[in-house]
Design a protein around this motif. Structure first.
Motif, short mmCIF file in Angstrom:
data_model
loop_
_atom_site.label_atom_id
_atom_site.label_comp_id
_atom_site.label_asym_id
_atom_site.label_seq_id
_atom_site.Cartn_x
_atom_site.Cartn_y
_atom_site.Cartn_z
N LEU B 33 4.44 -4.58 -6.16
CA LEU B 33 5.33 -3.64 -5.46
C LEU B 33 5.71 -4.19 -4.09
O LEU B 33 6.86 -4.14 -3.67
N GLN B 34 4.74 -4.76 -3.39
CA GLN B 34 5.01 -5.28 -2.05
C GLN B 34 5.95 -6.49 -2.12
O GLN B 34 6.87 -6.61 -1.33
N ASP B 35 5.68 -7.38 -3.07
CA ASP B 35 6.52 -8.58 -3.20
C ASP B 35 7.97 -8.22 -3.48
O ASP B 35 8.88 -8.97 -3.13
N ASN B 36 8.19 -7.09 -4.13
CA ASN B 36 9.55 -6.73 -4.52
C ASN B 36 10.21 -5.75 -3.56
O ASN B 36 11.37 -5.41 -3.74
N ARG B 40 9.17 -6.16 2.43
CA ARG B 40 7.89 -6.82 2.20
C ARG B 40 6.70 -6.01 2.69
O ARG B 40 5.82 -6.51 3.35
N TYR B 41 6.72 -4.73 2.38
CA TYR B 41 5.57 -3.89 2.71
C TYR B 41 5.43 -2.81 1.65
O TYR B 41 6.27 -2.68 0.76
N LEU B 42 4.35 -2.07 1.72
CA LEU B 42 4.15 -0.97 0.79
C LEU B 42 4.66 0.30 1.45
O LEU B 42 4.03 0.85 2.36
N ALA B 43 5.83 0.75 1.03
CA ALA B 43 6.42 1.98 1.55
C ALA B 43 5.71 3.18 0.93
O ALA B 43 5.01 3.04 -0.06
N LYS B 44 5.94 4.34 1.54
CA LYS B 44 5.32 5.55 1.00
C LYS B 44 5.66 5.74 -0.48
O LYS B 44 4.82 6.15 -1.27
N ASP B 45 6.92 5.41 -0.82
CA ASP B 45 7.32 5.55 -2.22
C ASP B 45 6.53 4.61 -3.13
O ASP B 45 6.20 4.96 -4.26
N PRO B 75 6.96 -1.89 7.76
CA PRO B 75 8.02 -2.82 7.33
C PRO B 75 7.87 -4.16 8.04
O PRO B 75 7.46 -4.22 9.19
N ARG B 76 8.18 -5.21 7.34
CA ARG B 76 8.05 -6.55 7.93
C ARG B 76 9.36 -7.31 7.81
O ARG B 76 10.30 -6.89 7.13
#
Lengths: 526, 161
Positions: B33-36, B40-45, B75-76
């Protein structure tokens, strides 16, 4: 088919890829074809040949000539001179060639060199081809064992060999397997700990990149001995190439019927799965690793119960380090007595070291247990860079100990080093020359622990923060004698009260740096 | 990293479908999920779909994601620099390199440049100590770094993205 005249081995590992190995490989293949030598010269990929920081390294056989720092621009000349005209290209030749044999603990009186155990195939075979591993006698041990040995006999042989865990704790591998075998339950697991995170250590990465099939065979042997049918390899998320190669090797082994149901027509069933970590030093601790495998935060568990009775999903589980496992197929092939011919009485076998820092030639070596630090630094690593003086070494990673000059001649093995309040740990040797700032080094180690403390227990969570505050003061000459003493006191309390080895091990770098470099640290006080 | 370079966008559902809905797949799912995620972060969604898929509370997935350093909850930038700060790299000069990177990018550790192109992070030992000081730029390992090579690397990336 034409007879191949020369084999050109190119080392493809994370280090050489960084230096452009893929481009050199491409240039080699193209140039060889261009000069009409494609039928006579074979270009083969292999794992690390043991050099570190020497750029792209290739080895031409049968001559065994090593070339380092090769660039694509060098390739036409190299092919023309060496491969066409048969004149090795001196300009790029490596003079200090990495040893392909075990480094002896006593240099004198030895008649012949012994082959390596753990690194036997590293930098020799193509890790992406199962046939090459089989050609070197691979999967022979599991074949023999399945055909003619009982699981108890395998455990007996491993016990007899005296093999102990190479991840740092040096617990008897045979005993561990025995406990798991005797534990109640039908479902058992084998886990390979490849969460290599100890600073300065990259031996497991190079074993995984250079000889992944050996690990598969070792896990098969462990699975058979213990009565497990599933294995997991937990690899650091940062080790992309290791993951890729191991997954490829597992697929090949499945194709050959070496993993899966009824292996080699026996009743033994076993399969291996790769698990990618996500960046947590504490997951190198076996129970934290198990938690992580189960999909949780990587907090360590209370022990006992130990994983051998209640591990992954509460089932009996063996957790072995990569290097430990890499010894197993060789022991089963050659016997426990052969293995005991290496190393010391209490610690048979070899140790793989990564030697780095201010040395002339950093690298990966396999030395007999009991080899001294002096031999490793001066005989193998070419001594201190630029002829400077040896000041100290951090042996065993951040959770290891600083050693001063008077430790140079101590025989290094797991048991002996304990007597000097030091550890072999992961086998990382970080060498510091006369210019190294020991306060800064200690500061860096403490920062590391502060960052990696998982927050689970109070002594470690708060202790690491306090230690950093103290060393920060000392580093800018604002500290007092009391601050220095507090370093020792806090880490001593942490040693007694922390939940897992992470917090317990901080005492070692602190007490050892004070033991050998107290003067330098005190000089920052005034 | 499935989407990099290829430009193929995998929707969250498509990512989830690749894995059995079993808790031991959580790290794999979060990595993917993060890679996509374009930032490049794990959003709440991301965390929510993962929690629903694995049938665990949102807070559980959040606690796992926040534990591991390879996951970011902020977010990055489009490029992530992870400078190795372990003792071997330190001995070989990573400290001055960090100062240089901070200055060149005008960010602090964990910060993202104004143009969104770079995020600067520290990492523990990358295991390439032979070429210290080293860093990772996204998936690529880079070693024997000096201010000059760092400049060249940054310039190249600025032009590419």
């Amino acid at each position: 088919m034409n007879l191949v005249r020369n084999h050109v081995l190119i080392s493809i590992d994370a280090g050489t890829i960084m230096a452009g190995a893929r481009a050199v490989e491409k240039a080699l293949v193209e140039e060889i074809a261009k000069q009409g030598l494609a039928d006579e010269i074979a270009v083969l990929e292999t794992g690390s040949v043991g050099t570190v920081g020497q750029g792209v390294v290739i080895v031409v056989y049968p001559e065994g000539v090593f070339y380092a720092n090769v660039t694509p621009q060098d390739v036409p000349q190299l092919v023309e001179e060496h491969l066409l005209k048969g004149r090795p290209l001196k300009r790029l030749m490596l003079t200090e060639v990495p040893k392909q044999s075990v480094i002896k603990k006593e240099k004198a009186g030895l008649l012949k060199e012994q082959p390596r155990i753990v690194l036997r195939n590293c930098g020799v075979i193509d890790p992406e081809k199962i046939d090459e591993y089989i050609g070197e006698g691979g999967y022979l041990s599991i074949g023999n064992v399945l055909a003619s040995m009982k699981p108890e006999e395998v455990i007996e042989e491993i016990k007899k060999s005296g093999l102990a865990g190479r991840g740092g704790a040096s617990f008897s591998t045979g005993m561990k397997w025995d406990f798991a075998r005797r534990a109640q339950g039908d479902i058992k697991y084998i886990i390979c700990n490849a969460d290599e995170g100890e600073p300065g250590t990259f031996k497991d990465r190079l074993i995984l990149e250079g000889d992944p099939h050996k690990l598969i065979e070792a896990m098969l042997l462990a699975g058979y001995a213990v009565g497990a049918s599933k294995g997991f390899v937990y690899i650091r998320g940062e080790y992309a190439l290791s993951i890729e190669r191991l997954e490829k090797a597992i697929a090949q082994a499945r194709d050959y019927g070496l993993l899966g149901i009824n292996i080699l027509d026996s009743t033994f069933t076993f399969d291996i799965f790769v698990m990618k970590g996500a960046g947590a030093y504490v997951c190198g601790e076996e129970t934290a690793l198990i938690e992580s495998l189960e999909g949780k935060r990587g907090h360590p568990r209370n022990k006992p119960p130990y994983p051998v009775t209640e591990g992954l999903w509460g089932k009996p589980t063996v957790v072995n380090n990569v290097e430990t496992l890499a010894n197993v197929p060789e022991i089963m092939k050659n016997g426990a007595d052969w293995f005991r011919g290496y190393g010391t009485e209490k610690c048979p076998g070899t140790k793989v070291y990564t030697i780095i820092g201010n040395v002339a030639t950093p690298g990966l070596i396999e030395a007999e247990m009991g080899t001294t630090l002096r031999d490793i630094i001066y005989e193998y690593a070419g001594g201190i860079k630029e002829g400077k003086k040896f000041k100290g070494a951090l042996v065993g990673g951040a959770a290891g100990a600083f050693l001063g000059p008077d430790m140079l001649d101590v025989q290094m093995d797991f048991v002996n080093l304990k007597e000097y309040a030091a550890v072999l740990g992961s086998g990382a040797i970080l060498v510091m020359d006369e210019n190294a700032d020991m306060v800064e080094m200690l500061q860096n180690v403490l920062y590391f622990f502060k960052h990696e403390s998982c927050g689970h227990c109070v002594p470690c969570r708060l202790g690491t923060v306090q230690l950093v505050k103290l060393i920060d003061r000392i580093a800018v000459s604002k500290g007092s004698q009391e601050d220095v003493n507090k370093l020792l006191k806090i880490s001593d309390v942490m040693r007694d009260t922390s939940f897992c080895p992470l917090g317990q091990s901080l005492y070692l770098p602190i007490s050892s740096s004070l033991k050998y470099f107290r003067e330098e640290i005190d000089a920052r006080i005034q | 990293m499935s989407c990099k370079g290829g430009g193929e966008i995998l929707y969250r559902e498509a990512i989830l479908k690749k894995f059995r809905p079993s808790l031991d797949n959580i790290l794999y799912i979060l990595h993917d999920l993060q890679d996509n995620n374009p930032q490049r972060y794990l959003a709440k969604d991301d965390i929510r779909v993962c929690a629903d898929y694995l049938n665990v509370p949102y807070s559980y997935v959040h606690s796992v994601a926040s534990f591991y350093t390879m996951f970011s909850l902020e977010p990055r930038g489009s490029n992530i620099i992870r400078l190795c700060d372990s003792p071997p790299c330190h001995l070989m000069g990573s400290k001055s390199l960090l100062a240089y990177l901070k200055e060149a990018l005008k960010v602090d550790i964990g910060g993202t440049t104004k143009d969104g192109k770079f995020t600067l992070e520290l990492t523990s030992c990358l295991g390439v100590c032979g070429v210290a000081p080293a860093m990772m730029l996204n998936d690529e390992m880079l070693g024997n770094l000096t201010p000059e090579t760092v400049d060249a690397i940054l310039d190249r990336r600025r032009k590419e993205s």
